[in-house]
Design a protein around this motif. Structure first.
Motif, PDB file in Angstrom:
ATOM      1  N   GLY A 142      55.075  21.326  58.199  1.00 35.55           N
ATOM      2  CA  GLY A 142      55.981  21.826  59.226  1.00 35.55           C
ATOM      3  C   GLY A 142      55.779  23.229  59.770  1.00 35.55           C
ATOM      4  O   GLY A 142      56.166  23.505  60.899  1.00 35.55           O
ATOM      5  N   HIS A 143      55.170  24.124  59.017  1.00 36.25           N
ATOM      6  CA  HIS A 143      55.347  25.545  59.361  1.00 36.25           C
ATOM      7  C   HIS A 143      54.671  26.012  60.649  1.00 36.25           C
ATOM      8  O   HIS A 143      54.996  27.076  61.159  1.00 36.25           O
ATOM      9  CB  HIS A 143      54.983  26.449  58.174  1.00 36.25           C
ATOM     10  N   HIS A 144      53.723  25.215  61.183  1.00 35.14           N
ATOM     11  CA  HIS A 144      53.133  25.600  62.480  1.00 35.14           C
ATOM     12  C   HIS A 144      53.975  25.108  63.660  1.00 35.14           C
ATOM     13  O   HIS A 144      53.784  25.571  64.786  1.00 35.14           O
ATOM     14  CB  HIS A 144      51.716  25.024  62.637  1.00 35.14           C
ATOM     15  N   ASP A 184      51.196  28.896  51.994  1.00 33.53           N
ATOM     16  CA  ASP A 184      50.133  28.116  52.634  1.00 33.53           C
ATOM     17  C   ASP A 184      49.071  29.108  53.117  1.00 33.53           C
ATOM     18  O   ASP A 184      49.391  30.235  53.478  1.00 33.53           O
ATOM     19  CB  ASP A 184      50.721  27.346  53.823  1.00 33.53           C
ATOM     20  N   VAL A 185      47.820  28.694  53.108  1.00 33.21           N
ATOM     21  CA  VAL A 185      46.746  29.634  53.470  1.00 33.21           C
ATOM     22  C   VAL A 185      46.813  30.041  54.938  1.00 33.21           C
ATOM     23  O   VAL A 185      46.241  31.041  55.351  1.00 33.21           O
ATOM     24  CB  VAL A 185      45.350  29.048  53.118  1.00 33.21           C
ATOM     25  N   HIS A 186      47.516  29.240  55.739  1.00 30.88           N
ATOM     26  CA  HIS A 186      47.661  29.558  57.162  1.00 30.88           C
ATOM     27  C   HIS A 186      48.983  30.276  57.426  1.00 30.88           C
ATOM     28  O   HIS A 186      49.951  30.081  56.697  1.00 30.88           O
ATOM     29  CB  HIS A 186      47.623  28.270  57.996  1.00 30.88           C
ATOM     30  N   HIS A 187      48.996  31.042  58.489  1.00 31.37           N
ATOM     31  CA  HIS A 187      50.237  31.705  58.861  1.00 31.37           C
ATOM     32  C   HIS A 187      51.222  30.693  59.446  1.00 31.37           C
ATOM     33  O   HIS A 187      50.847  29.853  60.271  1.00 31.37           O
ATOM     34  CB  HIS A 187      49.961  32.794  59.908  1.00 31.37           C
ATOM     35  N   GLU A 314      53.429  21.939  52.389  1.00 29.40           N
ATOM     36  CA  GLU A 314      52.852  22.163  53.718  1.00 29.40           C
ATOM     37  C   GLU A 314      51.424  21.633  53.674  1.00 29.40           C
ATOM     38  O   GLU A 314      51.227  20.436  53.555  1.00 29.40           O
ATOM     39  CB  GLU A 314      52.914  23.657  54.084  1.00 29.40           C
ATOM     40  N   GLY A 315      50.416  22.526  53.703  1.00 23.60           N
ATOM     41  CA  GLY A 315      49.022  22.074  53.671  1.00 23.60           C
ATOM     42  C   GLY A 315      48.527  21.822  52.253  1.00 23.60           C
ATOM     43  O   GLY A 315      49.300  21.768  51.302  1.00 23.60           O
ATOM     44  N   GLY A 316      47.187  21.705  52.153  1.00 19.06           N
ATOM     45  CA  GLY A 316      46.561  21.410  50.863  1.00 19.06           C
ATOM     46  C   GLY A 316      45.713  20.173  51.019  1.00 19.06           C
ATOM     47  O   GLY A 316      46.250  19.077  51.143  1.00 19.06           O
ATOM     48  N   TYR A 317      44.386  20.344  51.033  1.00 20.34           N
ATOM     49  CA  TYR A 317      43.523  19.258  51.498  1.00 20.34           C
ATOM     50  C   TYR A 317      42.455  18.825  50.511  1.00 20.34           C
ATOM     51  O   TYR A 317      41.650  17.967  50.804  1.00 20.34           O
ATOM     52  CB  TYR A 317      42.913  19.658  52.846  1.00 20.34           C
ATOM     53  N   ASN A 318      42.437  19.458  49.346  1.00 17.68           N
ATOM     54  CA  ASN A 318      41.577  18.949  48.287  1.00 17.68           C
ATOM     55  C   ASN A 318      42.496  18.193  47.338  1.00 17.68           C
ATOM     56  O   ASN A 318      43.364  18.776  46.692  1.00 17.68           O
ATOM     57  CB  ASN A 318      40.890  20.117  47.568  1.00 17.68           C
TER      58      ASN A 318
HETATM   59 ZN    ZN Z   1      47.744  25.407  55.881  1.00 21.59          ZN
END
Ligand code: ZN
Ligand code: X5A
Length: 681
Positions: A142-144, A184-187, A314-318
């Motif tokens: 959601g955060h983007h 999350d690694v992204h802003h 939120e993210g996390g792809y591995n």
């Molecule tokens: Zn992310």
């Protein structure tokens, strides 16, 4: 430790997952990092570890439009509601292609409403006290998502919706200050914008920024974005300059930015935008946070808001690091302490620069930032790595540059008396020889110091400051057991194992081998006691009687290492599942030992080798060893604790060590050990 059954009941942790959130997938089956397998992998792992049984499973429901509307526009809600319907079949692809990093299929609407509804449900039940904390395993993330735009794999801004729900629809729950921690690694551009002028929500994000080139790119994620109007000061961005950041970097930010701010802000609840794409091995993030790192980051937030914390995925792809990290967080919430682990490496030089810039930018709003960071950090890092700008990286998948973590300067002179470090206070009970109280009680006692300016609120429980300080101090570590054999000692420094050991050591953080080796004998009695170790199996291990006797003689191999390494050795020698604050022994302790040579200090209450003995000095450097407490000696004598001949493998290691000293022939060495085993204490 005595805790009542009451204390030991595990926390009420809510857990939410629903297979229907897997309905959102790429329309024609092409592969995509944000895919249904992500939450399936998490759920599989949690089930395999028995986590759902220990949690309270939450009802999953779709969010209501009225609630979503507090942060999203009517238009956006209409789009997400209808995008999966038949009549959009022909337009779906085209609409998605106009958006930034978005796909839609027939399941997208359902999943988006469920994700938002699930985070609302988890948040409400933590806020109203039904749960202590909760984890929402949701997707899409959601955060983007902006008020009027889906982007960055995000459709609805789940966390923002839940926060806004508490503030605007459930005011009676008293959640007046909400801290959003976005790791999350992204802003999280969407979340930032939704609360940019709202002081009721403190948005904190640590993310890769790469000088504006990392997704979502632009200036939103800059540390200069501090909020506006009423909300100025309530938006905090920590923008990494490059990838490869790990536990040490994140925890330095916790120590010097997030925790002090959380203390001042005093949130009523914490919502974590818990992306795990900063995890080691993530294909998009390029960072290397470990499950242990996440677990400690989480634990350190649990002291706020009565532990009211909601993690929303939120993210996390591995898939592996994702599942392992979520598992670590679940365990931490359930058990109230971090998982067992240790740190690798130390913060980058750029990390200190970023921390300083953030603190500087915000110091008028957060007075705690006006206190200078401990000088050692700044000096050590500035001198060694002159500031260099523009380490460039332009996209998610960039091949990372070789970056060198910061290191403290190595001093060659080591006059311990000259080094006054405000790290701890010795808590010495006069006359209670040998059974000294634990060295520190960090929570309640600020360290006294001649130089109060250097004691910032965070100095006392700073995880890393002590390392850079103690890496500048050398000591001789006196070994008298299997560590006399250098390859075995090196296991404690470099990690690994040697012949006869059943389990590898993890090694010290600073893996530099000893700078010097020397031999001596000391007037203390060697004996073997205890009956089993994980490393050697059945059999005793070596101890020195902490009380000296002129008629006793033990051989010792002394290694010149740093006080930081000595601490890491101490931690490994005193295996314990307890989480204790480091350092266990610092320069003040040594000062104390040097001044009171006949005394010893106990470093870890209850550890087998908790007792630090000062054995004089060589080349102006103190010789320290570790052995059992005096009270343990009494127990060995009375039979309350077993004395026992060493395991064969252990004895062999010791023997090899003794022979390397070249003071004893092989017969003499064997005789020496036999004698130590045979003689009564
Ligand atoms: Zn992310
Ligand atoms: C939630 C999240 C990442 C989007 C990256 C687009 N989004 N290149 O991690």
């Amino acid at each position: 430790m005595n805790s009542s059954p009451e204390d030991r009941r595990s926390a009420r942790v809510g857990l939410a997952y629903d297979e229907r959130m897997c309905l959102h997938a790429t329309p024609d089956g092409e592969s995509h990092p944000e895919n249904p397998e992500r939450i399936r992998a998490i759920w599989r792992k949690l089930e395999a570890e028995g986590i759902p049984d220990r949690c309270i499973l939450l009802k999953i429901k779709e969010a209501e439009d009225a609630i979503i509307a507090s942060v999203h526009t009517r238009n956006h809600i209409k789009l997400i509601r209808n995008i999966s319907s038949k009549k959009f079949d022909s337009r779906r692809l085209r609409i998605a292609s106009k958006l930034n990093s978005i796909y839609f299929n027939e399941g997208s609407s359902k999943a988006a409403y469920l994700a938002a509804g699930t985070v609302i449900e988890a948040t409400e039940n933590v806020a109203n006290g039904n749960l202590d904390s909760a984890i929402a395993v949701v997707r899409p993330p959601g955060h983007h998502a902006e008020a009027d735009e889906a982007m960055g794999f995000c459709l609805f801004n789940n966390v923002a919706i839940a926060a806004s729900y508490l503030l605007n629809e459930r005011a009676e729950l008293g959640m007046r200050r909400i801290l959003i921690v976005d790791w999350d690694v992204h802003h999280g551009n969407g979340t930032q914008n939704m609360f940019y002028s709202d002081p009721r929500v403190l948005y904190f994000s640590v993310h890769r920024f790469d000088f504006g080139s990392f997704y979502p790119a632009g200036s939103d994620g800059s540390h200069c974005m501090i909020g506006e109007d009423q909300g100025v000061g309530y938006n905090i961005n920590v923008p990494w300059e490059h990838g490869q950041c790990g536990d040490a970097d994140y925890l330095a930010v916790w120590d010097h930015i997030l925790i002090p701010v959380a203390e001042a802000y005093n949130p009523d609840i914490i919502l974590i935008s818990a992306g795990f794409d900063a995890a080691m091995g993530d294909p998009l993030g390029g960072c290397c946070v470990t499950p242990y790192g996440y677990s400690v980051m989480l634990k350190r937030l649990m002291k706020f808001a009565d532990g009211k914390i909601v993690l929303a995925l939120e993210g996390g792809y591995n898939l592996n690091s994702l599942a392992n990290s979520v598992f670590a967080c679940a365990k931490t919430l359930l058990e109230g302490s971090p998982i067992v682990g240790n740190f690798e490496g130390r913060p980058f030089e750029s990390t200190w620069r970023v921390i300083n810039e953030v603190r500087n930018e915000l110091k008028t709003y957060w007075p705690v930032f006006s206190i200078d960071l401990p000088k050692e950090i700044l000096i050590a890092n500035a001198e060694r790595y002159p500031i260099q700008a523009g380490i460039n990286s332009s996209s998610d998948s960039d091949v990372e540059k070789d970056l060198e973590p910061s290191n403290a300067i190595n001093f060659s002179s080591n006059n311990v008396g000259d080094l006054i470090l405000p790290l701890s206070k010795l808590n010495v009970d006069d006359g209670d020889f040998g059974e000294l109280s634990p060295l520190r009680s960090q929570q309640n006692q600020p360290a006294p110091t001649e130089n109060p300016k250097e004691v910032t609120t965070e100095t006392c429980n700073d995880l890393f400051h002590w390392r850079s300080s103690l890496s500048k101090v050398d000591v001789w570590y006196g070994s008298y057991g299997s560590n006399m054999w250098k390859p075995r000692l090196l296991c404690y420094i470099e990690g690994g194992k040697v012949e006869g050991m059943r389990k590898p050591c993890r090694g010290a953080m600073d893996k530099t081998p000893p700078k010097d080796i020397s031999w001596k004998s000391v007037p203390h009695r060697l004996f073997f006691a205890r009956s089993y170790t994980d490393t050697w199996g059945h059999g005793g291990v070596a101890f020195l009687n902490p009380q000296s006797n002129i008629n006793d003689k033990s051989y010792m191999c002394i290694y010149r290492i740093t006080l930081e390494q000595f601490n890491d050795l101490l931690i490994q020698e005193n295996v314990t599942t307890e989480h204790f604050e480091s350092p266990l022994v610092d320069s003040r302790d040594i000062e104390f030992l040097v001044k009171n040579s006949f005394m010893s200090v106990e470093s870890i209450k209850g550890g087998w080798y908790s007792n630090i003995l000062y054995l004089g000095e060589q080349d102006g450097i103190p010789i320290l060893t570790m052995t059992c407490s005096i009270s343990d000696v009494e127990k060995f004598k009375s039979g309350e604790l077993p004395v026992c001949a060493p395991a064969k493998a252990y004895e062999n290691a010791l023997l090899k060590g003794l022979l390397e000293g070249k003071e004893l022939s092989s017969e003499e060495a064997i005789g020496y050990l036999k004698d130590a085993v045979a003689r009564n204490l």
